[in-house]
Structure formats: C-alpha cells, structure tokens
Scaffold this motif. Structure first.
Motif, PDB file in Angstrom:
ATOM      1  N   GLY A 329    -125.871  69.423  -9.900  1.00 19.93           N
ATOM      2  CA  GLY A 329    -125.557  68.891  -8.578  1.00 19.93           C
ATOM      3  C   GLY A 329    -124.763  69.822  -7.699  1.00 19.93           C
ATOM      4  N   THR A 330    -124.664  71.106  -8.081  1.00 24.08           N
ATOM      5  CA  THR A 330    -123.910  72.055  -7.268  1.00 24.08           C
ATOM      6  C   THR A 330    -124.325  73.470  -7.612  1.00 24.08           C
ATOM      7  OG1 THR A 330    -121.685  72.736  -6.580  1.00 24.08           O
ATOM      8  CG2 THR A 330    -122.006  72.284  -8.923  1.00 24.08           C
ATOM      9  N   MET A 331    -124.018  74.409  -6.736  1.00 26.77           N
ATOM     10  CA  MET A 331    -124.273  75.819  -7.013  1.00 26.77           C
ATOM     11  C   MET A 331    -123.314  76.295  -8.096  1.00 26.77           C
ATOM     12  SD  MET A 331    -126.721  76.753  -4.876  1.00 26.77           S
ATOM     13  CE  MET A 331    -126.611  78.521  -4.591  1.00 26.77           C
ATOM     14  N   LEU A 332    -123.803  77.126  -8.994  1.00 24.22           N
ATOM     15  CA  LEU A 332    -122.996  77.629 -10.097  1.00 24.22           C
ATOM     16  C   LEU A 332    -123.023  79.150 -10.124  1.00 24.22           C
ATOM     17  CD1 LEU A 332    -124.324  75.277 -12.945  1.00 24.22           C
ATOM     18  CD2 LEU A 332    -122.104  75.076 -11.801  1.00 24.22           C
ATOM     19  N   LYS A 333    -121.942  79.744 -10.599  1.00 23.57           N
ATOM     20  CA  LYS A 333    -121.923  81.181 -10.844  1.00 23.57           C
ATOM     21  C   LYS A 333    -122.778  81.469 -12.075  1.00 23.57           C
ATOM     22  CE  LYS A 333    -117.241  81.712  -8.974  1.00 23.57           C
ATOM     23  NZ  LYS A 333    -115.832  82.103  -9.283  1.00 23.57           N
ATOM     24  N   PRO A 334    -123.281  82.713 -12.212  1.00 24.45           N
ATOM     25  CA  PRO A 334    -124.159  83.034 -13.344  1.00 24.45           C
ATOM     26  C   PRO A 334    -123.589  82.651 -14.709  1.00 24.45           C
ATOM     27  CG  PRO A 334    -124.229  84.807 -11.756  1.00 24.45           C
ATOM     28  CD  PRO A 334    -123.173  83.836 -11.271  1.00 24.45           C
ATOM     29  N   ASN A 335    -122.302  82.941 -14.954  1.00 22.75           N
ATOM     30  CA  ASN A 335    -121.726  82.605 -16.263  1.00 22.75           C
ATOM     31  C   ASN A 335    -121.610  81.098 -16.461  1.00 22.75           C
ATOM     32  OD1 ASN A 335    -119.632  82.582 -14.277  1.00 22.75           O
ATOM     33  ND2 ASN A 335    -118.105  82.527 -15.923  1.00 22.75           N
ATOM     34  N   GLU A 336    -121.397  80.363 -15.371  1.00 20.38           N
ATOM     35  CA  GLU A 336    -121.349  78.908 -15.462  1.00 20.38           C
ATOM     36  C   GLU A 336    -122.728  78.341 -15.797  1.00 20.38           C
ATOM     37  OE1 GLU A 336    -117.764  77.865 -12.282  1.00 20.38           O
ATOM     38  OE2 GLU A 336    -119.828  78.120 -11.552  1.00 20.38           O
ATOM     39  N   ARG A 337    -123.764  78.940 -15.203  1.00 16.54           N
ATOM     40  CA  ARG A 337    -125.127  78.510 -15.522  1.00 16.54           C
ATOM     41  C   ARG A 337    -125.432  78.752 -16.998  1.00 16.54           C
ATOM     42  NH1 ARG A 337    -126.655  81.149 -10.461  1.00 16.54           N
ATOM     43  NH2 ARG A 337    -127.700  82.818 -11.606  1.00 16.54           N
ATOM     44  N   ASP A 338    -124.990  79.886 -17.513  1.00 17.25           N
ATOM     45  CA  ASP A 338    -125.265  80.216 -18.919  1.00 17.25           C
ATOM     46  C   ASP A 338    -124.621  79.216 -19.866  1.00 17.25           C
ATOM     47  OD1 ASP A 338    -126.623  82.389 -17.946  1.00 17.25           O
ATOM     48  OD2 ASP A 338    -125.013  83.830 -18.342  1.00 17.25           O
ATOM     49  N   ILE A 339    -123.435  78.734 -19.510  1.00 15.53           N
ATOM     50  CA  ILE A 339    -122.739  77.748 -20.351  1.00 15.53           C
ATOM     51  C   ILE A 339    -123.441  76.394 -20.277  1.00 15.53           C
ATOM     52  CG2 ILE A 339    -120.592  76.441 -20.624  1.00 15.53           C
ATOM     53  CD1 ILE A 339    -119.123  78.996 -19.618  1.00 15.53           C
ATOM     54  N   HIS A 340    -123.793  75.944 -19.069  1.00 14.75           N
ATOM     55  CA  HIS A 340    -124.493  74.659 -18.909  1.00 14.75           C
ATOM     56  C   HIS A 340    -125.874  74.707 -19.555  1.00 14.75           C
ATOM     57  CE1 HIS A 340    -121.891  72.171 -16.362  1.00 14.75           C
ATOM     58  NE2 HIS A 340    -121.524  73.281 -15.749  1.00 14.75           N
ATOM     59  N   ARG A 341    -126.547  75.833 -19.434  1.00 15.18           N
ATOM     60  CA  ARG A 341    -127.884  75.984 -20.011  1.00 15.18           C
ATOM     61  C   ARG A 341    -127.819  75.824 -21.537  1.00 15.18           C
ATOM     62  NH1 ARG A 341    -128.735  80.568 -18.077  1.00 15.18           N
ATOM     63  NH2 ARG A 341    -129.880  79.898 -16.214  1.00 15.18           N
ATOM     64  N   ALA A 342    -126.858  76.469 -22.157  1.00 18.00           N
ATOM     65  CA  ALA A 342    -126.716  76.367 -23.612  1.00 18.00           C
ATOM     66  C   ALA A 342    -126.423  74.929 -24.035  1.00 18.00           C
ATOM     67  CB  ALA A 342    -125.600  77.305 -24.089  1.00 18.00           C
ATOM     68  N   SER A 343    -125.578  74.252 -23.261  1.00 14.78           N
ATOM     69  CA  SER A 343    -125.239  72.863 -23.583  1.00 14.78           C
ATOM     70  C   SER A 343    -126.469  71.956 -23.504  1.00 14.78           C
ATOM     71  CB  SER A 343    -124.149  72.366 -22.629  1.00 14.78           C
ATOM     72  OG  SER A 343    -123.873  70.998 -22.847  1.00 14.78           O
ATOM     73  N   LEU A 344    -127.269  72.121 -22.458  1.00 14.73           N
ATOM     74  CA  LEU A 344    -128.472  71.300 -22.302  1.00 14.73           C
ATOM     75  C   LEU A 344    -129.474  71.567 -23.414  1.00 14.73           C
ATOM     76  CD1 LEU A 344    -129.017  71.499 -18.451  1.00 14.73           C
ATOM     77  CD2 LEU A 344    -128.461  69.464 -19.758  1.00 14.73           C
ATOM     78  N   LEU A 345    -129.646  72.821 -23.788  1.00 16.03           N
ATOM     79  CA  LEU A 345    -130.581  73.150 -24.861  1.00 16.03           C
ATOM     80  C   LEU A 345    -130.116  72.580 -26.198  1.00 16.03           C
ATOM     81  CD1 LEU A 345    -131.459  76.832 -23.891  1.00 16.03           C
ATOM     82  CD2 LEU A 345    -133.025  74.879 -23.894  1.00 16.03           C
ATOM     83  N   ARG A 346    -128.818  72.645 -26.447  1.00 17.30           N
ATOM     84  CA  ARG A 346    -128.308  72.059 -27.701  1.00 17.30           C
ATOM     85  C   ARG A 346    -128.626  70.568 -27.752  1.00 17.30           C
ATOM     86  NH1 ARG A 346    -123.642  74.944 -26.333  1.00 17.30           N
ATOM     87  NH2 ARG A 346    -122.490  73.013 -25.937  1.00 17.30           N
ATOM     88  N   THR A 347    -128.435  69.894 -26.633  1.00 18.13           N
ATOM     89  CA  THR A 347    -128.692  68.456 -26.583  1.00 18.13           C
ATOM     90  C   THR A 347    -130.185  68.151 -26.748  1.00 18.13           C
ATOM     91  OG1 THR A 347    -126.805  68.135 -25.116  1.00 18.13           O
ATOM     92  CG2 THR A 347    -128.437  66.367 -25.199  1.00 18.13           C
ATOM     93  N   LEU A 348    -131.026  68.896 -26.050  1.00 14.66           N
ATOM     94  CA  LEU A 348    -132.465  68.639 -26.081  1.00 14.66           C
ATOM     95  C   LEU A 348    -133.087  68.924 -27.443  1.00 14.66           C
ATOM     96  CD1 LEU A 348    -133.483  70.113 -22.611  1.00 14.66           C
ATOM     97  CD2 LEU A 348    -133.851  67.762 -23.345  1.00 14.66           C
ATOM     98  N   LEU A 349    -132.525  69.882 -28.166  1.00 13.80           N
ATOM     99  CA  LEU A 349    -133.156  70.310 -29.411  1.00 13.80           C
ATOM    100  C   LEU A 349    -132.453  69.810 -30.667  1.00 13.80           C
ATOM    101  CD1 LEU A 349    -134.110  73.935 -28.316  1.00 13.80           C
ATOM    102  CD2 LEU A 349    -135.638  71.999 -28.645  1.00 13.80           C
ATOM    103  N   THR A 350    -131.576  68.807 -30.529  1.00 16.30           N
ATOM    104  CA  THR A 350    -131.015  68.165 -31.718  1.00 16.30           C
ATOM    105  C   THR A 350    -132.017  67.175 -32.270  1.00 16.30           C
ATOM    106  OG1 THR A 350    -129.966  66.449 -30.373  1.00 16.30           O
ATOM    107  CG2 THR A 350    -128.623  68.374 -30.931  1.00 16.30           C
ATOM    108  N   ASP A 351    -131.942  66.899 -33.563  1.00 17.16           N
ATOM    109  CA  ASP A 351    -132.913  66.016 -34.215  1.00 17.16           C
ATOM    110  C   ASP A 351    -132.958  64.637 -33.585  1.00 17.16           C
ATOM    111  OD1 ASP A 351    -133.650  67.997 -35.950  1.00 17.16           O
ATOM    112  OD2 ASP A 351    -132.240  67.406 -37.511  1.00 17.16           O
ATOM    113  N   ASN A 352    -131.799  64.087 -33.212  1.00 14.70           N
ATOM    114  CA  ASN A 352    -131.781  62.742 -32.649  1.00 14.70           C
ATOM    115  C   ASN A 352    -132.539  62.694 -31.327  1.00 14.70           C
ATOM    116  OD1 ASN A 352    -130.264  61.690 -34.731  1.00 14.70           O
ATOM    117  ND2 ASN A 352    -128.304  62.075 -33.718  1.00 14.70           N
TER     118      ASN A 352
END
Length: 364
Positions: A329-352
C-alpha cells in the motif's frame, strides 16, 4: 471489473499453461498495431488529436454489441504509478505506455485476456493472450476485435505496404505473435545463446519477459516474429508454431540429459532454491525469480513434492516491485521490498498455506 480486483488478483488466466505444453510454454500473445487515417502518429500528434482518437476507439469497443468481452477504460494520466507497474507486470500494458504522462490509455477485458492500448507507439495496439501454445485462438480473438474496430474507424492502410505504423518494422500485417517459454534446462546446458543467435535467420527474435529491451528474468523468454512485411498472418503463425515446438523438444531433451548425467547436482540446485524461498529473510526480485524457476523445474522433473501451479504463478507475480508495493500500500525502498518479498514468499510456500483453497489474491 472492479479496480481492486484488477490490481490485486494474482489468478491470471494466461499464466495457467495448458496440458500439452504447460510446463514449458506459459502463454501466447498476439499484438496488432493499427493507426487511424488522417491523424498524425503519436510521436507527432497534438493532445487534441490524442483525445479524439481515444474517444473513437473507446466508443467503438465499449458500445459494441458484437463482442463477447466487456471492457473497462483506464486513463494513464489518472493512474497511480504503482497501478501502472502492476499492469506492466501482468503484461496488460507496455512499459512505454506506463511512462506516458498524458495521452495514453488502455481498455482491458474483464478476464484480462485482452487489452487495447491507445496512443502508445501507434494509435491502437490490440493485444490478446492465451495460456499455453494457442496461437490460432489468440489470433482469432485479436482479429475479431480488429474487425469490430475497422467497421467504426478507417485504418491507415496502403495496398502495397499494408497497415501503416509508426515503426517501419511493424508495417505490413502489423502483427507480432509471441510465445513466452520457460527454458531453464537450455540455460543450464548453455544452449540458449545458440538458439538466440539463429532466430534472426528464421525471421524471429528472442526478448526478455517484458518484451523489447528487457532481460530474461527467471529463465523466461519471449520468442516472436521479426518480419511483418511480405508474409501473411497465417504464414507467421505457422512458422512460429513450428519453431516453438522445436524449442520445446530441445528443452525436453535437455531436461532428460540433466536427469541422466547430473541428477544429484540438479536435485541439490532445486532443493537449495526451495530452501531459500521458504527461509530467506531478504531476497531480490531476480533471485526470487531464479529460485522459483528452479523449483518449477524440480516439480516438472519429479525431484520435489508438487506445489500447486496457482501458488507458483502467484509467487511469480507478487515478487515483482509493482505488485509488492501495491500489496503493502505504499512505495518502498529497494531493501524494504526485499524484506517484504521474503516474508510473503515464506508465507506462500509454507505447508499450511499450500493446502488452502480459493487463493486468488494477495491476501496472505
């Protein structure tokens, strides 16, 4: 079509593949370039001309009773930059149209299989996408819209040269047909450069995932016709179909060779990629795309447990900068995007999460 659905949904029709080529050919696209008589091309026209062109094309499609699709009109000058980026990442508009500050707009069909760009490089860019290798269907849909428009607006056409376009390379049929292919084995076996170098001799060109001037992120390549003058639409489609099928066969053979001669290395590469996606705390879009490519290859080769295609496709979209920032919902700096991206992928690719149903937005 609700705006929120268009910019949030990750269940994109053209990414679904097909039974025959779905693991290698992701999608097919047909693009037709057209211009209207008595108007200057977009590089030279006035804002008043641009407005009149937009009105003519929009009215012809929005008021048509002959088309199955329902369109919605979007004005680029009123669209936030994040939403423009999402449309680029969904392949619904070109980067060039996204960068237009005034005269550009787009009509998008409800199912997102069709978009008509207005006042990009040409007055009209009709674009139809289909999952898998479906050149004939995509062309039929594009031709249907083309005929509908031609009944309402007079095209700039020359009996000798064909459709007149801003760029001479599009003159003739004005058609670009392309297939988006996932070719990790050809990359690993270093055959892709040979294929790219031979394409011009066959009247074809290889581009990156977002077309001209872009790189092949995640081992995805677009193969399209380079010649539009001197060949009919049918000849272009036949040639591209043949070349795509040959590339598919080479990719299949390369995958078999990798399994036979380097199975441990490939299994390790795939496992490391899945581990990175599931546990990384910080990941760039390029690294994420390459890891997702390796995981998709691992699934196709039967080296790891299957992850639903819908989840992989969702990951491919949501790792992109525009999608990611639209979700936050907002513009992010490159390093902030990298942190959010990793978090979303962890959530999407968990077994549950993999076993959840109705997973067609980025509400993770």
């Amino acid at each position: 079509m609700e705006h929120e659905s268009l910019f949030n949904a990750t269940d994109v029709k053209w990414m679904q593949g097909d039974e025959e080529y779905g693991d290698i050919v992701m999608s097919t696209r047909i693009r037709l370039a057209r211009n209207i008589q008595h108007f200057r091309f977009p590089r030279a026209f006035s804002e008043d001309e641009a407005f009149k062109i937009d009105q003519l094309i929009s009215s012809a499609l929005l008021d048509s009773d002959e088309l199955d699709q329902t369109f919605e009109h979007f004005d680029m000058s009123r669209m936030p930059i994040l939403q423009k980026n999402v449309l680029v990442e969904k392949h619904l508009i070109s980067p060039q149209l996204a960068h237009k500050e005034r005269t550009g707009s787009v009509l998008i069909a409800r199912d997102e299989s069709v978009s008509v760009m207005i006042n990009e490089e040409d007055h009209i860019r009709i674009q139809c996408m289909e999952p898998g290798l479906n050149l004939e269907k995509a062309y039929f849909n594009a031709d249907t819209i083309d005929r509908c428009l031609e009944e309402e607006v007079p095209y700039a056409f020359d009996s000798e040269f064909g459709y007149m376009t801003s760029c001479p390379t599009n003159t003739g049929t004005g058609m670009r047909a392309s297939v988006m292919m996932h070719l990790p084995a050809l990359m690993m076996t270093e055959q892709i450069e040979q294929i790219i170098s031979m394409m011009p001799r066959l009247g074809m060109v290889v581009r990156g995932i977002y077309g001209e001037g872009t790189s092949a992120v995640g081992n995805y390549f677009q193969i399209s016709n380079q010649v539009t003058l001197g060949k009919s639409e049918e000849e272009i489609l036949t040639d591209l179909q043949s070349i795509a099928e040959q590339i598919v066969q080479r990719e299949v053979e390369s995958r078999r060779a990798l399994l036979e001669h380097a199975s441990v290395v490939i299994h390790d590469r795939v496992s490391r990629a899945l581990g990175t996606l599931r546990y990384a705390q910080f990941i760039t879009s390029d690294e994420a795309a390459n890891c997702l490519s390796n995981v998709r290859l691992g699934i196709d080769l039967g080296l790891i447990d299957s992850i639903p295609t819908a989840i992989l496709n969702k990951c491919m979209l949501i790792i992109q900068p525009g999608f990611l920032q639209q979700y936050v919902g907002t513009m992010l700096k490159p390093n902030e995007r990298d942190i959010h991206r990793a978090s979303l992928l962890r959530t999407l690719l968990t077994d549950n999460h993999l076993h959840e149903k109705g997973d067609d937005s980025y509400d993770v």
